[in-house]
Enzyme design. Structure first.
Site, PDB file in Angstrom:
ATOM      1  N   GLU A 110      45.170  40.247  39.215  1.00  0.00           N
ATOM      2  CA  GLU A 110      44.284  39.931  38.077  1.00  0.00           C
ATOM      3  C   GLU A 110      44.560  40.892  36.930  1.00  0.00           C
ATOM      4  O   GLU A 110      44.753  42.079  37.185  1.00  0.00           O
ATOM      5  CB  GLU A 110      42.817  40.074  38.501  1.00  0.00           C
ATOM      6  CG  GLU A 110      42.416  39.095  39.588  1.00  0.00           C
ATOM      7  CD  GLU A 110      40.978  39.310  40.088  1.00  0.00           C
ATOM      8  OE1 GLU A 110      40.285  40.203  39.558  1.00  0.00           O
ATOM      9  OE2 GLU A 110      40.573  38.611  41.004  1.00  0.00           O
ATOM     10  N   ARG A 157      37.325  39.025  47.120  1.00  0.00           N
ATOM     11  CA  ARG A 157      38.535  39.684  46.636  1.00  0.00           C
ATOM     12  C   ARG A 157      39.745  38.825  46.962  1.00  0.00           C
ATOM     13  O   ARG A 157      39.836  38.247  48.054  1.00  0.00           O
ATOM     14  CB  ARG A 157      38.721  41.053  47.298  1.00  0.00           C
ATOM     15  CG  ARG A 157      37.830  42.165  46.747  1.00  0.00           C
ATOM     16  CD  ARG A 157      38.187  42.552  45.312  1.00  0.00           C
ATOM     17  NE  ARG A 157      37.388  43.634  44.780  1.00  0.00           N
ATOM     18  CZ  ARG A 157      36.254  43.480  44.077  1.00  0.00           C
ATOM     19  NH1 ARG A 157      35.790  42.282  43.835  1.00  0.00           N
ATOM     20  NH2 ARG A 157      35.610  44.529  43.615  1.00  0.00           N
ATOM     21  N   HIS A 185      37.218  35.869  37.541  1.00  0.00           N
ATOM     22  CA  HIS A 185      36.478  37.010  38.103  1.00  0.00           C
ATOM     23  C   HIS A 185      35.231  37.331  37.276  1.00  0.00           C
ATOM     24  O   HIS A 185      35.182  38.360  36.591  1.00  0.00           O
ATOM     25  CB  HIS A 185      37.384  38.253  38.199  1.00  0.00           C
ATOM     26  CG  HIS A 185      36.848  39.295  39.159  1.00  0.00           C
ATOM     27  ND1 HIS A 185      37.668  40.145  39.862  1.00  0.00           N
ATOM     28  CD2 HIS A 185      35.586  39.613  39.524  1.00  0.00           C
ATOM     29  CE1 HIS A 185      36.915  40.954  40.615  1.00  0.00           C
ATOM     30  NE2 HIS A 185      35.651  40.644  40.417  1.00  0.00           N
TER      31      HIS A 185
HETATM   32  C1  8YV Z   1      33.538  43.499  38.750  1.00  0.00           C
HETATM   33  C2  8YV Z   1      33.146  43.083  41.095  1.00  0.00           C
HETATM   34  O1  8YV Z   1      33.458  44.810  39.075  1.00  0.00           O
HETATM   35  O2  8YV Z   1      31.245  44.335  41.663  1.00  0.00           O
HETATM   36  C3  8YV Z   1      32.386  43.989  41.970  1.00  0.00           C
HETATM   37  O3  8YV Z   1      32.942  44.404  43.008  1.00  0.00           O
HETATM   38  O4  8YV Z   1      34.191  42.634  41.451  1.00  0.00           O
HETATM   39  C4  8YV Z   1      32.671  42.718  39.732  1.00  0.00           C
HETATM   40  O5  8YV Z   1      31.321  42.915  39.542  1.00  0.00           O
HETATM   41  C5  8YV Z   1      33.136  43.380  37.347  1.00  0.00           C
HETATM   42  O6  8YV Z   1      33.351  42.068  37.026  1.00  0.00           O
HETATM   43  C6  8YV Z   1      33.960  44.300  36.444  1.00  0.00           C
HETATM   44  O7  8YV Z   1      35.325  44.159  36.665  1.00  0.00           O
END
Ligand code: 8YV
Length: 321
Positions: A268, A239, A286
């Site tokens: 983002e 993150r 991401h």
């Molecule tokens: C995103 C992610 O959720 O699982 C997570 O925590 O950050 C990713 O898998 C996915 O790209 C959709 O935004």
């Protein structure tokens, strides 16, 4: 009667097809809808279930506006820093996430970031885009070898351990920092450091695999970057909140860090464009879990949770128990 479901994000067709078959949904393939549109759809349809992602922030304010008809919100992510857990708990809303299914793909992506940063993939890519057409000197644009180096992993959960397995295969030594030391069968000879400050001076590369919490916020900052070896490489597919981006920009610009591989950013999709202009920042939008297999598994995990809750059997992967 099929249960109603709102999907707030565009889904792979494999997931959309299953939603179309098993649910009564106005948007089975999903659509990128705004938080307000999502509330409106939930209100209009009185749907008991929602599939969402980090693009909708479940703040206390937002949770207070959710219609009482909503029983389960399944986030299609393992991370849930976009969810105010206390507010959801107080409202009696069940929230689930998608643990484990994205461990391997996120580790693959982290490794790609590390190799891409170490071997200057972005800069070489630009040369090819520009047509190459000039010899590159033996001493020009040299990268860093990962074999024989030490990788420090912050957060030794499923993704961190999958990253460690890849690093061992590439002949790297693994050290890690985690809230708790792992049992030997999971640690597999990795060296444990109880604090990030103790670990960083030993690392040639550092990869972040911890969730965004109050404890990990800006854990990579000017002070901790200062503890990293000159020429070290930072990798972040966890993150953006874990990193003080001003400090990282400064370290890349000064050359204290040789490179960074980043899949996540503080803001983002409107990421800090200073990273666009730093050639040693190998950056991606991401997409750690973005494979056919993993996105399908994430969608299935959400759908299975929703069915289980709506049929009275409780959530399979709840955020809390
Ligand atoms: C995103 C992610 O959720 O699982 C997570 O925590 O950050 C990713 O898998 C996915 O790209 C959709 O935004």
């Amino acid at each position: 009667m099929k249960p109603r479901l709102i999907v707030s994000r565009q889904m792979p067709s494999s997931v959309g097809d299953r939603i179309a078959q098993e649910f009564d949904s106005p948007n089975p393939q999903g659509a990128d809808i705004s938080p307000d549109e999502c509330l409106k759809l939930l209100e209009e349809t009185q749907a008991p279930a929602l599939m969402f992602t980090g693009s909708i922030k479940f703040t206390a304010d937002y949770v207070a506006k959710l219609p009482a008809s909503l029983k389960i919100a399944a986030t299609c992510s393992v991370g849930y820093d976009h969810v105010d857990v206390a507010a959801c708990k107080a409202r009696g809303l069940i929230v689930t996430n998608t643990p484990k299914v994205l461990d391997e793909c996120t580790a693959d992506l982290s490794f790609l970031l590390m190799l891409g940063a170490a071997r200057r993939a972005r800069e070489y890519g630009v040369i090819m885009q520009d047509g190459w057409r000039r010899g590159i000197g033996m001493g020009e644009m040299l990268g860093v070898r990962v074999w024989g180096k030490t990788l420090g992993i912050l957060g030794m959960g499923g993704i961190g351990r999958a990253m460690a397995a890849r690093a061992r295969g590439f002949g790297m030594k693994v050290v890690y920092c985690n809230r708790n030391r792992l049992p030997p069968e999971l640690e597999q000879d990795a060296t444990y450091y109880p604090t990030i400050e103790a670990m960083l001076p030993h690392c040639d590369m550092v990869s972040l695999h911890a969730p965004a919490t109050a404890e990990t916020k800006r854990i990579i900052n000017a002070t901790t970057i200062g503890l990293m070896k000159p020429g070290a490489i930072l990798v972040n597919a966890a993150r953006g909140a874990l990193v003080d981006e001003d400090a990282l920009v400064a370290a890349l610009t000064s050359g204290h860090l040789a490179a960074a591989g980043l899949d996540v950013f503080d803001n983002e999709p409107a990421y800090d464009l200073r990273f666009r202009d730093i050639p040693s920042a190998f950056i991606l939008p991401h997409m750690g879990s973005a494979t056919h297999e993993t996105r399908k598994a994430m969608g299935d995990c959400c759908i299975d949770n929703i069915h289980s809750v709506l049929s009275g059997n409780g959530p399979l992967t709840p955020l809390w128990t």
